[in-house]
Design an enzyme around this catalytic site. Structure first.
Site, PDB file in Angstrom:
ATOM      1  N   GLU A  31     -20.026   1.739 -13.772  1.00 59.62           N
ATOM      2  CA  GLU A  31     -19.457   3.032 -13.418  1.00 59.62           C
ATOM      3  C   GLU A  31     -20.385   4.174 -13.827  1.00 59.62           C
ATOM      4  O   GLU A  31     -20.549   5.144 -13.102  1.00 59.62           O
ATOM      5  CB  GLU A  31     -18.095   3.185 -14.099  1.00 59.62           C
ATOM      6  CG  GLU A  31     -17.310   4.385 -13.635  1.00 59.62           C
ATOM      7  CD  GLU A  31     -15.935   4.448 -14.252  1.00 59.62           C
ATOM      8  OE1 GLU A  31     -15.281   5.470 -14.054  1.00 59.62           O
ATOM      9  OE2 GLU A  31     -15.518   3.490 -14.938  1.00 59.62           O
ATOM     10  N   ARG A  87     -16.357 -14.288 -22.498  1.00 54.75           N
ATOM     11  CA  ARG A  87     -15.145 -15.099 -22.332  1.00 54.75           C
ATOM     12  C   ARG A  87     -15.325 -16.216 -21.310  1.00 54.75           C
ATOM     13  O   ARG A  87     -14.654 -17.238 -21.385  1.00 54.75           O
ATOM     14  CB  ARG A  87     -13.954 -14.200 -22.019  1.00 54.75           C
ATOM     15  CG  ARG A  87     -13.602 -13.315 -23.231  1.00 54.75           C
ATOM     16  CD  ARG A  87     -12.514 -12.309 -22.945  1.00 54.75           C
ATOM     17  NE  ARG A  87     -12.830 -11.379 -21.892  1.00 54.75           N
ATOM     18  CZ  ARG A  87     -13.465 -10.215 -22.048  1.00 54.75           C
ATOM     19  NH1 ARG A  87     -13.865  -9.838 -23.240  1.00 54.75           N
ATOM     20  NH2 ARG A  87     -13.690  -9.428 -21.026  1.00 54.75           N
TER      21      ARG A  87
END
Length: 178
Positions: A99, A62
């Site tokens: 993560e 994006r």
């Protein structure tokens, strides 16, 4: 003048995407709102036209949209920062932690066309924990460019990604979500 409330309302929330508990900020609704997208791009153009930038680097994917549009408005080059294995020429890479693991992004070794100390703006749609953006910041410096600022359309302040970027460059976000 930028109407931040209008911009915020033009962004759709998608609950539990990509996994339960996450509220995804969908900017496609901002992109297909001509008034919102034009307002945003005018704001960014006004902010950066006095910086005398040489390039804008956008983070996949994006960041490509906002970066390429802004580069065109400023009359400068655009450089993609991509996931490993997506660029066709010789690259330099930078790893960062996720993560649950490690990922890697790359940039062409000659991305800034051998311009010494090229003045670069890094841009992406959103900053969360800041891992990708921090890696992109290191990558830009690794190829010899001068990272002037990192810009994000949305800053999820509660995730503190901004703090990672401020260690490397100036930081700017158009919208902040507490």
């Amino acid at each position: 003048m930028i109407d931040k409330e209008y911009l915020l309302k033009s962004i759709r929330d998608i609950p539990d995407f990509p996994k339960p508990g996450i509220v995804f900020k969908d900017i496609t609704t901002l992109l297909n709102d001509a008034k919102a997208f034009t307002m945003l791009m005018e704001h960014l153009e006004d902010r950066y036209k006095k910086h005398h930038l040489d390039f804008i680097a956008g983070i996949e994917s994006r960041g490509f949209i906002f970066g390429a549009a802004l580069a065109t408005r400023l009359g400068i080059g655009f450089v993609p920062v991509r996931k490993k294995g997506k660029l066709p020429y010789t690259t330099v890479s930078e790893k960062y932690t996720l993560e649950y693991g490690v990922d890697e992004i790359e940039i062409h070794i000659d991305a800034f066309r051998d311009k010494k100390e090229a003045k670069v703006l890094l841009i992406d749609d959103l900053i969360a924990t800041g891992g990708t953006a921090e890696a992109a910041s290191r990558l830009i410096k690794k190829v010899g460019a001068n990272l002037v600022e990192a810009c994000f359309i949305i800053n999820l302040k509660f995730l503190n990604g901004e703090e990672k970027i401020k260690k490397h460059t100036n930081f700017y976000s158009v919208l902040e979500i507490e």
